[in-house]
Design a protein around this motif. Structure first.
Motif, PDB file in Angstrom:
ATOM      1  N   ASP A   1     -29.998 -12.772  53.188  1.00 49.65           N
ATOM      2  CA  ASP A   1     -30.955 -12.083  52.319  1.00 49.65           C
ATOM      3  C   ASP A   1     -30.285 -10.974  51.523  1.00 49.65           C
ATOM      4  OD1 ASP A   1     -33.794 -11.342  51.496  1.00 49.65           O
ATOM      5  OD2 ASP A   1     -33.159  -9.493  52.475  1.00 49.65           O
ATOM      6  N   ALA A   2     -29.294 -10.317  52.123  1.00 53.23           N
ATOM      7  CA  ALA A   2     -28.635  -9.195  51.444  1.00 53.23           C
ATOM      8  C   ALA A   2     -27.947  -9.645  50.165  1.00 53.23           C
ATOM      9  CB  ALA A   2     -27.627  -8.539  52.382  1.00 53.23           C
ATOM     10  N   GLY A   3     -27.333 -10.826  50.179  1.00 56.06           N
ATOM     11  CA  GLY A   3     -26.683 -11.315  48.966  1.00 56.06           C
ATOM     12  C   GLY A   3     -27.674 -11.550  47.848  1.00 56.06           C
ATOM     13  N   VAL A   4     -28.810 -12.184  48.183  1.00 55.33           N
ATOM     14  CA  VAL A   4     -29.835 -12.430  47.171  1.00 55.33           C
ATOM     15  C   VAL A   4     -30.482 -11.129  46.729  1.00 55.33           C
ATOM     16  CG1 VAL A   4     -32.008 -13.639  46.712  1.00 55.33           C
ATOM     17  CG2 VAL A   4     -30.260 -14.710  48.135  1.00 55.33           C
ATOM     18  N   ARG A   5     -30.725 -10.221  47.685  1.00 54.98           N
ATOM     19  CA  ARG A   5     -31.384  -8.956  47.344  1.00 54.98           C
ATOM     20  C   ARG A   5     -30.497  -8.079  46.457  1.00 54.98           C
ATOM     21  NH1 ARG A   5     -35.789  -7.688  48.685  1.00 54.98           N
ATOM     22  NH2 ARG A   5     -35.760  -9.235  50.364  1.00 54.98           N
ATOM     23  N   PHE A   6     -29.199  -8.069  46.751  1.00 51.10           N
ATOM     24  CA  PHE A   6     -28.295  -7.282  45.909  1.00 51.10           C
ATOM     25  C   PHE A   6     -28.322  -7.791  44.476  1.00 51.10           C
ATOM     26  CE2 PHE A   6     -24.024  -6.691  44.063  1.00 51.10           C
ATOM     27  CZ  PHE A   6     -24.009  -5.305  44.019  1.00 51.10           C
ATOM     28  N   THR A   7     -28.414  -9.110  44.302  1.00 47.44           N
ATOM     29  CA  THR A   7     -28.512  -9.674  42.959  1.00 47.44           C
ATOM     30  C   THR A   7     -29.772  -9.184  42.257  1.00 47.44           C
ATOM     31  OG1 THR A   7     -27.296 -11.653  43.624  1.00 47.44           O
ATOM     32  CG2 THR A   7     -28.636 -11.811  41.637  1.00 47.44           C
ATOM     33  N   GLY A   8     -30.909  -9.253  42.957  1.00 51.78           N
ATOM     34  CA  GLY A   8     -32.160  -8.781  42.368  1.00 51.78           C
ATOM     35  C   GLY A   8     -32.128  -7.303  42.061  1.00 51.78           C
ATOM     36  N   VAL A   9     -31.573  -6.518  42.976  1.00 50.40           N
ATOM     37  CA  VAL A   9     -31.474  -5.070  42.756  1.00 50.40           C
ATOM     38  C   VAL A   9     -30.576  -4.779  41.568  1.00 50.40           C
ATOM     39  CG1 VAL A   9     -30.508  -2.948  43.735  1.00 50.40           C
ATOM     40  CG2 VAL A   9     -31.990  -4.399  45.123  1.00 50.40           C
ATOM     41  N   LEU A  10     -29.466  -5.484  41.475  1.00 55.31           N
ATOM     42  CA  LEU A  10     -28.536  -5.258  40.379  1.00 55.31           C
ATOM     43  C   LEU A  10     -29.188  -5.555  39.033  1.00 55.31           C
ATOM     44  CD1 LEU A  10     -25.621  -4.501  39.628  1.00 55.31           C
ATOM     45  CD2 LEU A  10     -25.043  -6.910  39.826  1.00 55.31           C
ATOM     46  N   TYR A  11     -29.914  -6.658  38.952  1.00 58.35           N
ATOM     47  CA  TYR A  11     -30.583  -6.995  37.700  1.00 58.35           C
ATOM     48  C   TYR A  11     -31.693  -5.998  37.381  1.00 58.35           C
ATOM     49  CZ  TYR A  11     -28.264 -11.390  36.619  1.00 58.35           C
ATOM     50  OH  TYR A  11     -27.341 -12.329  36.268  1.00 58.35           O
TER      51      TYR A  11
ATOM     52  N   VAL B   1     -20.890  -8.848  24.719  1.00 51.61           N
ATOM     53  CA  VAL B   1     -20.553 -10.011  25.542  1.00 51.61           C
ATOM     54  C   VAL B   1     -19.804  -9.604  26.812  1.00 51.61           C
ATOM     55  CG1 VAL B   1     -19.220 -12.152  25.621  1.00 51.61           C
ATOM     56  CG2 VAL B   1     -20.538 -11.569  23.571  1.00 51.61           C
ATOM     57  N   VAL B   2     -18.825  -8.715  26.695  1.00 50.99           N
ATOM     58  CA  VAL B   2     -18.002  -8.362  27.855  1.00 50.99           C
ATOM     59  C   VAL B   2     -18.825  -7.679  28.951  1.00 50.99           C
ATOM     60  CG1 VAL B   2     -16.061  -6.957  28.650  1.00 50.99           C
ATOM     61  CG2 VAL B   2     -15.855  -8.295  26.552  1.00 50.99           C
ATOM     62  N   PRO B   3     -19.584  -6.619  28.668  1.00 54.88           N
ATOM     63  CA  PRO B   3     -20.391  -6.026  29.752  1.00 54.88           C
ATOM     64  C   PRO B   3     -21.449  -6.973  30.301  1.00 54.88           C
ATOM     65  CG  PRO B   3     -20.937  -5.022  27.637  1.00 54.88           C
ATOM     66  CD  PRO B   3     -19.715  -5.838  27.423  1.00 54.88           C
ATOM     67  N   ALA B   4     -22.024  -7.825  29.464  1.00 51.39           N
ATOM     68  CA  ALA B   4     -23.012  -8.783  29.954  1.00 51.39           C
ATOM     69  C   ALA B   4     -22.369  -9.778  30.919  1.00 51.39           C
ATOM     70  CB  ALA B   4     -23.665  -9.521  28.785  1.00 51.39           C
ATOM     71  N   LEU B   5     -21.186 -10.281  30.571  1.00 54.86           N
ATOM     72  CA  LEU B   5     -20.485 -11.220  31.457  1.00 54.86           C
ATOM     73  C   LEU B   5     -20.062 -10.548  32.757  1.00 54.86           C
ATOM     74  CD1 LEU B   5     -18.229 -13.226  28.955  1.00 54.86           C
ATOM     75  CD2 LEU B   5     -20.292 -14.013  30.145  1.00 54.86           C
ATOM     76  N   LEU B   6     -19.713  -9.278  32.695  1.00 52.51           N
ATOM     77  CA  LEU B   6     -19.320  -8.572  33.906  1.00 52.51           C
ATOM     78  C   LEU B   6     -20.501  -8.390  34.855  1.00 52.51           C
ATOM     79  CD1 LEU B   6     -16.871  -5.906  32.454  1.00 52.51           C
ATOM     80  CD2 LEU B   6     -16.312  -7.802  33.976  1.00 52.51           C
ATOM     81  N   ILE B   7     -21.692  -8.148  34.324  1.00 52.60           N
ATOM     82  CA  ILE B   7     -22.885  -8.038  35.166  1.00 52.60           C
ATOM     83  C   ILE B   7     -23.160  -9.375  35.851  1.00 52.60           C
ATOM     84  CG2 ILE B   7     -25.389  -7.709  35.142  1.00 52.60           C
ATOM     85  CD1 ILE B   7     -25.004  -5.659  32.927  1.00 52.60           C
ATOM     86  N   VAL B   8     -23.059 -10.471  35.085  1.00 52.62           N
ATOM     87  CA  VAL B   8     -23.268 -11.801  35.659  1.00 52.62           C
ATOM     88  C   VAL B   8     -22.204 -12.104  36.717  1.00 52.62           C
ATOM     89  CG1 VAL B   8     -23.321 -14.267  35.147  1.00 52.62           C
ATOM     90  CG2 VAL B   8     -24.409 -12.653  33.587  1.00 52.62           C
ATOM     91  N   ALA B   9     -20.957 -11.779  36.410  1.00 56.96           N
ATOM     92  CA  ALA B   9     -19.866 -12.038  37.356  1.00 56.96           C
ATOM     93  C   ALA B   9     -20.042 -11.237  38.640  1.00 56.96           C
ATOM     94  CB  ALA B   9     -18.525 -11.700  36.702  1.00 56.96           C
ATOM     95  N   LEU B  10     -20.533 -10.021  38.515  1.00 60.25           N
ATOM     96  CA  LEU B  10     -20.743  -9.177  39.691  1.00 60.25           C
ATOM     97  C   LEU B  10     -21.814  -9.764  40.607  1.00 60.25           C
ATOM     98  CD1 LEU B  10     -20.112  -6.561  41.194  1.00 60.25           C
ATOM     99  CD2 LEU B  10     -21.828  -5.425  39.782  1.00 60.25           C
ATOM    100  N   THR B  11     -22.914 -10.218  40.037  1.00 60.86           N
ATOM    101  CA  THR B  11     -23.986 -10.789  40.848  1.00 60.86           C
ATOM    102  C   THR B  11     -23.552 -12.104  41.496  1.00 60.86           C
ATOM    103  OG1 THR B  11     -24.915 -11.866  38.883  1.00 60.86           O
ATOM    104  CG2 THR B  11     -25.788  -9.717  39.460  1.00 60.86           C
ATOM    105  N   MET B  12     -22.899 -12.965  40.724  1.00 63.55           N
ATOM    106  CA  MET B  12     -22.428 -14.238  41.278  1.00 63.55           C
ATOM    107  C   MET B  12     -21.363 -14.001  42.340  1.00 63.55           C
ATOM    108  SD  MET B  12     -22.213 -16.664  37.901  1.00 63.55           S
ATOM    109  CE  MET B  12     -21.581 -18.028  38.877  1.00 63.55           C
ATOM    110  N   GLY B  13     -20.468 -13.068  42.084  1.00 67.97           N
ATOM    111  CA  GLY B  13     -19.413 -12.768  43.043  1.00 67.97           C
ATOM    112  C   GLY B  13     -19.955 -12.237  44.357  1.00 67.97           C
ATOM    113  N   GLY B  14     -20.986 -11.378  44.272  1.00 67.85           N
ATOM    114  CA  GLY B  14     -21.589 -10.860  45.494  1.00 67.85           C
ATOM    115  C   GLY B  14     -22.192 -11.958  46.340  1.00 67.85           C
ATOM    116  N   ASN B  15     -22.908 -12.883  45.703  1.00 67.46           N
ATOM    117  CA  ASN B  15     -23.516 -13.990  46.438  1.00 67.46           C
ATOM    118  C   ASN B  15     -22.461 -14.911  47.043  1.00 67.46           C
ATOM    119  OD1 ASN B  15     -26.399 -13.994  46.586  1.00 67.46           O
ATOM    120  ND2 ASN B  15     -26.446 -14.126  44.376  1.00 67.46           N
ATOM    121  N   LEU B  16     -21.425 -15.228  46.266  1.00 75.69           N
ATOM    122  CA  LEU B  16     -20.369 -16.102  46.771  1.00 75.69           C
ATOM    123  C   LEU B  16     -19.626 -15.463  47.938  1.00 75.69           C
ATOM    124  CD1 LEU B  16     -18.908 -17.459  43.398  1.00 75.69           C
ATOM    125  CD2 LEU B  16     -20.251 -18.727  45.081  1.00 75.69           C
TER     126      LEU B  16
END
Length: 261
Positions: free
Chosen positions: A167-177, A215-230
């Motif tokens: 749950d923490a991985g999914v929750r961190f993604t939601g919190v980050l967004y 583009v760069v900051p947007a991709l970094l936000i996406v990469a951070l959320t995906m990386g946390g879940n992975l």
């Protein structure tokens, strides 16, 4: 997190939305170097998201454990029904309503995001703990006169760690967004702050002139959320594969060979 240490001192500002001229990624809407702003903009997003996630679990864990272990229906209702009311209000709407009353800083934003995540996190904790609380081992601990702390945290709490980790991985993604969306709307940060979400908002008018600032900051936000879940998924799979959590024979055999566990 280490970006601000590598950013260096700010140089002279150039024209808005220009490329080249010694700037790797061009300049932003006020002529600042985009590369430097990218290095500076990640720490605030990560710190606020991590703090909000930790605070949410800090409150949700005791609420969920008490609710799962209590035999008093009135106490469970007292703990969970107010959370259901909060759960019915959309998270972003609550953030905007509170922000309309007062202007929160970074600390206020972390507290606010944690508040809107407590109800759902508490329900997850309760659901995971309820199954463990119904096992014969819990009744045996009670008959032996073990303390509530040892029963709730030592046994039931440990039994729910896998559920909470997932749950923490999914929750961190939601919190980050949610943090990024709040910053995008100007909640909790200054209008010209070095923040990835603010960069996306402030530079979007020049997207087709100088796209890197968006583009760069947007991709970094996406990469951070995906990386946390992975990262969480990989850790859970590793523990499952080698039986480390349950102390199985496979896990003991793996450790006896001197391999990292």
């Amino acid at each position: 997190m280490l970006g601000p240490l590598l950013a260096g001192e700010p140089g002279p500002r150039a024209a808005s939305f220009t490329a080249g001229g010694g700037h790797w990624l061009g300049t932003d809407f006020v002529g600042r170097d985009v590369w430097r702003e990218v290095l500076l903009g990640g720490r605030s997003v990560v710190l606020v998201a991590l703090t909000a996630t930790a605070l949410a679990y800090l409150v949700a864990l005791p609420l969920g454990l008490v609710s799962a272990l209590t035999h008093r229906t009135w106490l469970e209702e007292l703990l969970m029904r107010p959370l259901d009311v909060l759960l019915a209000v959309p998270s972003l709407l609550m953030v905007l309503l509170v922000a309309a009353v007062f202007t929160p800083g970074a600390v206020g934003l972390a507290l606010l995001v944690a508040l809107v995540n407590i109800p759902d996190a508490a329900r997850i904790v309760r659901a995971g703990a309820a199954e463990a609380a119904s096992r014969p081992a819990v009744e045996a601990l009670r008959m032996q006169g073990e303390t509530w702390w040892r029963t709730a945290v030592g046994y039931v709490g440990r039994s729910t760690t896998r559920v909470l980790a997932a749950d923490a991985g999914v929750r961190f993604t939601g919190v980050l967004y949610l943090v990024a969306t709040a910053a995008f709307l100007g909640v909790g940060v200054e209008p010209d702050a070095s923040d990835w979400a603010v960069m996306v908002d402030r530079n979007r008018t020049g997207l087709f002139v100088q796209p890197w600032a968006v583009v760069v900051p947007a991709l970094l936000i996406v990469a951070l959320t995906m990386g946390g879940n992975l990262l969480v998924d990989s850790a859970l799979e590793h523990r499952k594969k080698y039986g480390i959590k349950y102390g199985t024979k496979q896990g003991m055999k793996h450790r006896s060979k001197g391999r990292p566990s």
